[in-house]
Design a protein around this motif. Structure first.
Motif, mmCIF file in Angstrom:
data_model
loop_
_atom_site.group_PDB
_atom_site.id
_atom_site.type_symbol
_atom_site.label_atom_id
_atom_site.label_comp_id
_atom_site.label_asym_id
_atom_site.label_seq_id
_atom_site.Cartn_x
_atom_site.Cartn_y
_atom_site.Cartn_z
ATOM 1 N N SER A 9 18.758 5.299 31.726
ATOM 2 C CA SER A 9 17.894 4.133 31.492
ATOM 3 C C SER A 9 18.472 3.380 30.312
ATOM 4 N N ASN A 10 18.464 2.047 30.349
ATOM 5 C CA ASN A 10 18.932 1.336 29.159
ATOM 6 C C ASN A 10 18.043 0.162 28.746
ATOM 7 N N ASP A 11 16.953 -0.050 29.475
ATOM 8 C CA ASP A 11 16.020 -1.095 29.062
ATOM 9 C C ASP A 11 14.691 -0.497 28.618
ATOM 10 N N ASP A 12 14.677 0.810 28.369
ATOM 11 C CA ASP A 12 13.435 1.477 27.981
ATOM 12 C C ASP A 12 12.904 0.956 26.652
ATOM 13 N N ARG A 13 13.822 0.775 25.676
ATOM 14 C CA ARG A 13 13.345 0.333 24.363
ATOM 15 C C ARG A 13 12.968 -1.148 24.381
ATOM 16 N N ASP A 14 13.706 -1.944 25.183
ATOM 17 C CA ASP A 14 13.319 -3.356 25.327
ATOM 18 C C ASP A 14 11.928 -3.450 25.947
ATOM 19 N N ALA A 15 11.687 -2.607 26.972
ATOM 20 C CA ALA A 15 10.385 -2.633 27.638
ATOM 21 C C ALA A 15 9.303 -2.247 26.635
ATOM 22 N N ALA A 16 9.562 -1.201 25.850
ATOM 23 C CA ALA A 16 8.576 -0.751 24.871
ATOM 24 C C ALA A 16 8.302 -1.861 23.852
ATOM 25 N N TRP A 17 9.366 -2.521 23.394
ATOM 26 C CA TRP A 17 9.199 -3.595 22.410
ATOM 27 C C TRP A 17 8.347 -4.725 22.997
ATOM 28 N N ALA A 18 8.678 -5.127 24.221
ATOM 29 C CA ALA A 18 7.975 -6.251 24.851
ATOM 30 C C ALA A 18 6.507 -5.890 25.110
ATOM 31 N N LEU A 19 6.255 -4.652 25.530
ATOM 32 C CA LEU A 19 4.872 -4.221 25.770
ATOM 33 C C LEU A 19 4.079 -4.250 24.462
ATOM 34 N N GLY A 20 4.735 -3.839 23.374
ATOM 35 C CA GLY A 20 4.091 -3.903 22.066
ATOM 36 C C GLY A 20 3.766 -5.345 21.694
ATOM 37 N N ALA A 21 4.665 -6.251 22.039
ATOM 38 C CA ALA A 21 4.475 -7.663 21.694
ATOM 39 C C ALA A 21 3.311 -8.288 22.449
ATOM 40 N N VAL A 22 2.951 -7.716 23.620
ATOM 41 C CA VAL A 22 1.825 -8.286 24.370
ATOM 42 C C VAL A 22 0.576 -7.396 24.274
ATOM 43 N N GLY A 23 0.543 -6.494 23.291
ATOM 44 C CA GLY A 23 -0.720 -5.828 22.981
ATOM 45 C C GLY A 23 -0.870 -4.388 23.437
ATOM 46 N N ALA A 24 0.220 -3.759 23.899
ATOM 47 C CA ALA A 24 0.119 -2.362 24.332
ATOM 48 C C ALA A 24 0.612 -1.414 23.235
ATOM 49 N N GLU A 25 0.303 -0.152 23.407
ATOM 50 C CA GLU A 25 0.847 0.905 22.562
ATOM 51 C C GLU A 25 1.863 1.661 23.421
ATOM 52 N N PRO A 26 3.135 1.281 23.346
ATOM 53 C CA PRO A 26 4.111 1.925 24.231
ATOM 54 C C PRO A 26 4.464 3.340 23.767
ATOM 55 N N VAL A 27 4.617 4.256 24.725
ATOM 56 C CA VAL A 27 5.023 5.627 24.410
ATOM 57 C C VAL A 27 6.157 6.003 25.368
ATOM 58 N N LEU A 28 7.291 6.406 24.802
ATOM 59 C CA LEU A 28 8.411 6.803 25.667
ATOM 60 C C LEU A 28 8.171 8.222 26.182
ATOM 61 N N VAL A 29 8.405 8.434 27.462
ATOM 62 C CA VAL A 29 8.184 9.741 28.102
ATOM 63 C C VAL A 29 9.493 10.186 28.744
ATOM 64 N N TRP A 30 9.940 11.372 28.402
ATOM 65 C CA TRP A 30 11.209 11.885 28.930
ATOM 66 C C TRP A 30 11.025 12.304 30.406
ATOM 67 N N HIS A 31 12.049 12.085 31.201
ATOM 68 C CA HIS A 31 11.933 12.306 32.652
ATOM 69 C C HIS A 31 11.626 13.753 33.017
ATOM 70 N N GLU A 32 11.873 14.692 32.089
ATOM 71 C CA GLU A 32 11.603 16.098 32.415
ATOM 72 C C GLU A 32 10.155 16.491 32.161
ATOM 73 N N ASP A 33 9.412 15.610 31.504
ATOM 74 C CA ASP A 33 7.985 15.887 31.279
ATOM 75 C C ASP A 33 7.248 15.726 32.602
ATOM 76 N N ASP A 34 6.410 16.698 32.926
ATOM 77 C CA ASP A 34 5.688 16.541 34.189
ATOM 78 C C ASP A 34 4.248 16.102 33.966
ATOM 79 N N GLU A 35 3.960 15.669 32.732
ATOM 80 C CA GLU A 35 2.645 15.126 32.421
ATOM 81 C C GLU A 35 2.836 13.805 31.677
ATOM 82 N N LEU A 36 1.916 12.866 31.885
ATOM 83 C CA LEU A 36 1.917 11.640 31.089
ATOM 84 C C LEU A 36 1.073 11.885 29.843
ATOM 85 N N PRO A 37 1.299 11.105 28.774
ATOM 86 C CA PRO A 37 0.487 11.292 27.564
ATOM 87 C C PRO A 37 -0.989 11.098 27.886
ATOM 88 N N PRO A 38 -1.878 11.780 27.128
ATOM 89 C CA PRO A 38 -3.298 11.558 27.358
ATOM 90 C C PRO A 38 -3.622 10.091 27.109
#
Lengths: 80, 231
Positions: B15-44
């Protein structure tokens, strides 16, 4: 058991890679009217007999090795 | 629930746009959290999920095919089945198609050329979770950068998708050989969308266009609504 899987772009599906290869072959002077590019997968697997091996490899193709929307597959089995 | 809804951005190897996506989501009011592909659960408290652009697993086999089977995708499937909003951008769109969460497939561009430029897309259906800050027919300028972005479905499926309003974005011109100039589609339930253009690269007028922010802001609204609905 060893299986060879041939994955090809389905009939009627545009294959730009094949067209590019055809163009290059023509540049080399070959009278080539059509090239299609697919892929070959050699799979070694544990199975009880050819029938079960074929069933397994078919499932592999449907679930991962080929995309049924655009690709067809052919399975060749070879006993060791 | 915090004021800013949590949006999980799944990071695959390549992946190479993960941090851009996180930055942009933050700019429009979200709390972005990066999740590694080996995690089989999403953050609460995850309100929405983004599958970002890039070249997951080096595009081995077919773009998105290997990533579609990553452990994190099991969690994404469960989240989508529960009505959670999921957005796949570029490689993320390819992954969602390979995971069969979205219809069709992304094929090599017709001219085999990697396209990398601003593209004009037209909103084909504004009555969706993702496009509701736009009007039907509105033109958005959003960059594209892909080698395998020609969306394809068989004729019957295409007609059915168009009739159901699942085709939400179309290029204003032929960009890559996409069937019907399709740039973005949603699933039948309307909570999963994929698109080849990169809205996360178009959230600031300084970089040429802020049109992508319309889509992302609507998506963040949907994240907040989903959290309220499951609370």
């Amino acid at each position: 058991m060893r299986a060879t899987v041939l994955v090809r772009p389905k009939q009627g599906i545009l294959d730009p890679q094949g067209e590019a290869v055809q163009g290059s072959l023509r540049k080399l002077g070959f009278d080539v009217s059509r090239v299609r590019v697919g892929r070959v997968l050699d799979v070694e697997l544990a199975a009880d007999g050819a029938e079960e091996a074929r069933a397994q490899v078919e499932r592999m193709c449907v679930e991962l090795l080929a995309n049924p929307l655009i690709e067809s597959f052919e399975i060749q089995l070879e006993a060791e | 629930m915090s004021e800013r809804p949590v949006v999980a951005v799944v990071v695959f190897p390549g992946s190479n746009d993960d941090r851009d996506a996180a930055w942009a989501l933050g700019a429009v009011g979200a709390e972005p959290v990066l999740v590694w592909h080996e995690d089989d659960e999403l953050p609460p408290e995850t309100g929405a999920v983004v599958l970002p652009g890039g070249f997951s697993y080096g595009d081995y086999l077919r773009c998105g095919a290997i990533a579609s089977l990553a452990p994190a995708m099991d969690a994404v499937r469960r989240f989508a089945a529960a009505g959670g909003p999921v957005l796949g951008i570029c490689n993320g769109f390819q992954i969602l198609c390979e995971a069969r969460l979205l219809p069709g497939v992304l094929r090599p561009n017709r001219e085999l050329e990697f396209v990398c430029r601003d593209a004009t897309v037209r909103v084909a259906n504004a009555d969706t979770l993702f496009m509701r800050r736009c009007e039907e027919g509105q033109e958005l300028v959003v960059p594209v950068k892909h080698g395998e972005g020609a969306w394809y479905a068989d004729e019957g499926q295409f007609v059915q998708l168009a009739a159901r309003g699942q085709i939400v974005l179309r290029y204003a011109e032929d960009v890559n050989g996409s069937l019907g100039n399709v740039a973005g589609v949603v699933n039948e339930a309307g909570n999963v969308m994929g698109l080849m253009p990169h809205p996360e690269h178009a959230v600031d007028p300084l970089l040429g266009s802020a049109d992508g922010g319309l889509l992302l802001a609507a998506f963040v609204d949907a994240a907040a609504e989903h959290l309220l609905a499951v609370a």
